[in-house]
Scaffold this active site. Sequence first.
Site, short mmCIF file in Angstrom:
data_model
loop_
_atom_site.label_atom_id
_atom_site.label_comp_id
_atom_site.label_asym_id
_atom_site.label_seq_id
_atom_site.Cartn_x
_atom_site.Cartn_y
_atom_site.Cartn_z
N TYR A 47 0.82 -1.23 -0.02
CA TYR A 47 0.20 -0.14 0.15
C TYR A 47 1.01 1.35 0.11
O TYR A 47 2.02 1.09 -0.20
CB TYR A 47 -1.09 -0.08 1.31
N ARG A 56 -5.67 10.31 -11.35
CA ARG A 56 -5.13 10.95 -10.06
C ARG A 56 -4.54 9.84 -9.20
O ARG A 56 -5.31 9.57 -8.20
CB ARG A 56 -5.88 11.79 -9.59
N LYS A 75 -5.75 -2.19 -2.90
CA LYS A 75 -6.86 -2.00 -2.16
C LYS A 75 -7.61 -3.06 -1.89
O LYS A 75 -8.09 -3.26 -0.76
CB LYS A 75 -7.76 -0.74 -2.86
N GLU A 104 -11.92 4.77 -7.16
CA GLU A 104 -10.62 5.18 -6.46
C GLU A 104 -9.82 5.90 -7.73
O GLU A 104 -9.55 5.41 -8.66
CB GLU A 104 -10.05 3.71 -6.16
N ASP A 105 -9.17 6.97 -7.12
CA ASP A 105 -8.01 7.66 -7.69
C ASP A 105 -8.52 8.28 -9.02
O ASP A 105 -7.90 8.26 -9.91
CB ASP A 105 -6.70 6.99 -7.78
N ASP A 121 -13.91 6.16 -2.47
CA ASP A 121 -12.92 6.13 -1.57
C ASP A 121 -12.43 7.15 -1.24
O ASP A 121 -12.12 7.71 0.36
CB ASP A 121 -12.10 4.88 -1.60
N ASP A 122 -11.97 8.16 -2.17
CA ASP A 122 -10.94 9.49 -1.91
C ASP A 122 -11.87 10.64 -1.42
O ASP A 122 -11.61 11.26 -0.60
CB ASP A 122 -10.57 9.69 -3.32
N ASN A 175 -0.68 11.58 -0.09
CA ASN A 175 -0.09 10.41 -0.46
C ASN A 175 0.79 10.40 -1.55
O ASN A 175 0.33 10.96 -2.64
CB ASN A 175 -0.85 9.11 -0.65
N ASN A 233 -5.50 7.17 7.24
CA ASN A 233 -5.79 6.72 5.82
C ASN A 233 -6.93 5.90 5.80
O ASN A 233 -7.48 5.22 6.52
CB ASN A 233 -4.35 5.65 5.51
O1 LIG Z 1 -4.29 5.18 -1.15
C1 LIG Z 1 -4.09 5.76 -0.29
O2 LIG Z 1 -3.21 5.79 0.52
C2 LIG Z 1 -5.19 6.85 0.12
C3 LIG Z 1 -6.01 7.24 -1.08
O3 LIG Z 1 -6.88 6.69 -1.26
C4 LIG Z 1 -5.47 8.14 -1.84
O4 LIG Z 1 -4.20 8.76 -1.46
O5 LIG Z 1 -5.81 8.35 -2.99
MG LIG Z 2 -7.19 6.87 -3.27
#
Ligand SMILES: O=C([O-])CC(=O)C(=O)O
Ligand SMILES: [Mg+2]
Length: 591
Positions: A139, A192, A210, A282-283, A305-306, A447, A491
Site C-alpha cells: 500500500y 489521479r 486496495k 478510486e483515484d 474512497d477518496d 500520499n 488513511n
Molecule cells: O491510497 C491511499 O493511501 C489513500 C488514498 O486513497 C489516496 O491517497 O488516494
Molecule cells: Mg485513493
Amino acid sequence: MESALKEVRDGVSVLDLDPTAAVGGGVEDVYGEDAATEDQLVTPWTFSVASGYSLLRDPQYNKGLAFTEKERDAHYLRGLLPPATSTQQLQEKKLMHNIRQYQVPLQKYMALTELQERNERLFYKLLIDNVEELLPIVYTPTVGEACQKYGSIFRRPQGLYISLKEKGRILEVLKNWPERTIQVIVVTDGERILGLGDLGCQGMGIPVGKLALYTALGGVRPSACLPITIDVGTNNEQLLKDEFYIGLRQKRATGKEYAELLHEFMGAVKQNYGEKVVVQFEDFANHNAFELLAKYRNTHLVFNDDIQGTAAVVLAGVVAALKLIGGTLSEHKFLFLGAGEAGTGIAELIALEISKKTNVPVEEARKKIWLVDSKGLIVSSRKESLQNFKKPWAHEHEPVKDLIDAVKAIKPTVLIGTSGIGKTFTKEVIEALASFNEKPLILALSNPTSQSECTAEEAYTWTKGRAIFASGSPFDPFEYDGKVYIPGQSNNAYIFPGFGLGLVISGAIRVHDDMLLAASEALAGQVSKENFDKGLIYPPFSKIRKISAEIAANVAAKAYELGVATRLPRPENLVKYAESCMYSPLYRSYR
Ligand SMILES: O=C([O-])CC(=O)C(=O)O
Ligand SMILES: [Mg+2]
C-alpha cells in the site's frame, strides 16, 4: 444441494456453490476438515480443483511444501515436490525472513506480488500477521512507486483491463474474468493516482492493492474481489513516450466518449453481478470523481474512497482528537489546503456531523470550515467561476492569496492537508498555527510520503512537541527533546475494508451518508485510553480486523435502519456475524 452437485459435476468451482454466501468462511468450509457434513462426503469436489502440476500452479489452491503426504498421493503431486513437508507457520517464517533481506521497498513489493500469484493463502497469512510491517509495501507509499514503474516490473497481469478498444463489448470482457461471484470491485481510470498524478493504465496497482486490503483487513474473500482499470488513454507525456508503457498510447478521452464508456461499464457490472456488488471508485480526477458519484449513487451500490472513505477516517480522527485537544467538534475551526475530493469530502462530513450534533442546518455548520486551493482562500467574492463542488465553501471574506495568510486570517485550530503537494505546510505555516493553539491538530494527508504536506519530524519540531499529528502515509516515531512521539496514520485503509464488509454482509443496495457517519463513529470508538496516552488518535493497524468488524456491524446496522439492506433476517449480533464471515488464510485440507 441437488443443483449444487450438478454444478460441481459440470466442472464449476465449488466456491460458486452458494452465491448468496456472505463473504468467506461458510462457503469455503466445503474444503475444510471442520466441515465434514454429509453433503461434503458426497461432493465430488476434487473434480473442480486442479490436480498435479496444475494444482501447484494455481495460486488459489497451491500450498507448496505444506501439501501433506496424503494430499501428495491423492492429488498426483508425488515427485513434483521435494520430500520435505512444511507447516504454513514455517513457510511464513521463511518468507518474512526473505522479504526482510531486501533493502529496496520495490523489491519487497515484487516479492509479495509473486507470492500472491503463487500461493494466495500464504500471501494473506503474511499480510494479516504482519500488517504494520507490510502495509507500507503493498500500500502507500510503495504501491505508488510500483504504479510509476508498473510497465517495467510487469510480469503477470493482475485484475481486469477495460480500454476504449473494448467499447461495446464490456459485458463480454467481464465474462472473461474467471470468477462469477464478485462482491467488491475497485475501479480506477488512473488519472489521479495518490498524489502522483496521471499514471494511466499503470494505476492498476491501486485497485490491486486496495483489494488486497479488503481481504487482509476486512476479510472479504479474494475470489470475490475484482480490481479493474479503465484505460481511456493518458495525458502523461513521459508514459506515452515510455517503450514499456502498458496502456493505450493516446491522450485521454473526455466528454461524451468518456461518459459513454463509463456508462456501459456501470451497466455491464450491474447486469453481470447484480445490484449488490460494491463498486468502489478510486483515484479518479476531481471532476470525474464527483460526477460519477452523483450520477450513480441512486442507481448503483457505489462508494468513492477518496471522497467518502477519506472523509470518514478523518472525521473519526478529529472526533477522537477532541479528547486530547479539548472542545466539541462545533467549537473548532478547520482550515484545509486542497479543495478536491478529499478536502471537500472531509469538510462536508464534518459539517454534517456538526449539524446533527448541534441541530443547526448544514449550511450554518459549514461556516466553521475554510478551504484554500491553488488560488487562495475560497471566498464568495472570487472572480473566477468556482467548480460546483467548491461552491458550498465560498464564505464571506476578503480575498486571501495563500495558505500562510489564510492561517493568520482564519486562525484555525485544525489544519488539514489534502493538496496532493508535498512540503506545503512550511515552518512559517506551522509556527503560525502553533502561535495561537496550545495543541494544534495537524493532518498531512496527501500520499505517498513524498507528497505529504509536512513530515512528522517537522510537525513535532516546529510546534515544540505540542502538535497532535497524523498523516496519510506512515512516518516512523520521532524523538524530540527526550520524548518519543508516535505519529498516527490517517488513511482510508481504516475505513473501506470494514465499510465494504458492512455493505456485503447486509446485502446493502445503496450507500447513504449516514452509513459513513456510522463507520466513522465505530472507528473513533476503537481508540483506547492506551492509544490516547501515547498521543494517538487512531487505534493501531495490528487490531484492524477487530476494528473492521465493528465498522462493518455499525454500517450494516445503519443499512437495516435505512431500509437498504436486503439480507434478511437481520443477524442479531452484527459484530459476531461480521467476524464469522471473514476470510481465514489458513490452509484447507484436501481429501
Ligand atoms: O491510497 C491511499 O493511501 C489513500 C488514498 O486513497 C489516496 O491517497 O488516494
Ligand atoms: Mg485513493
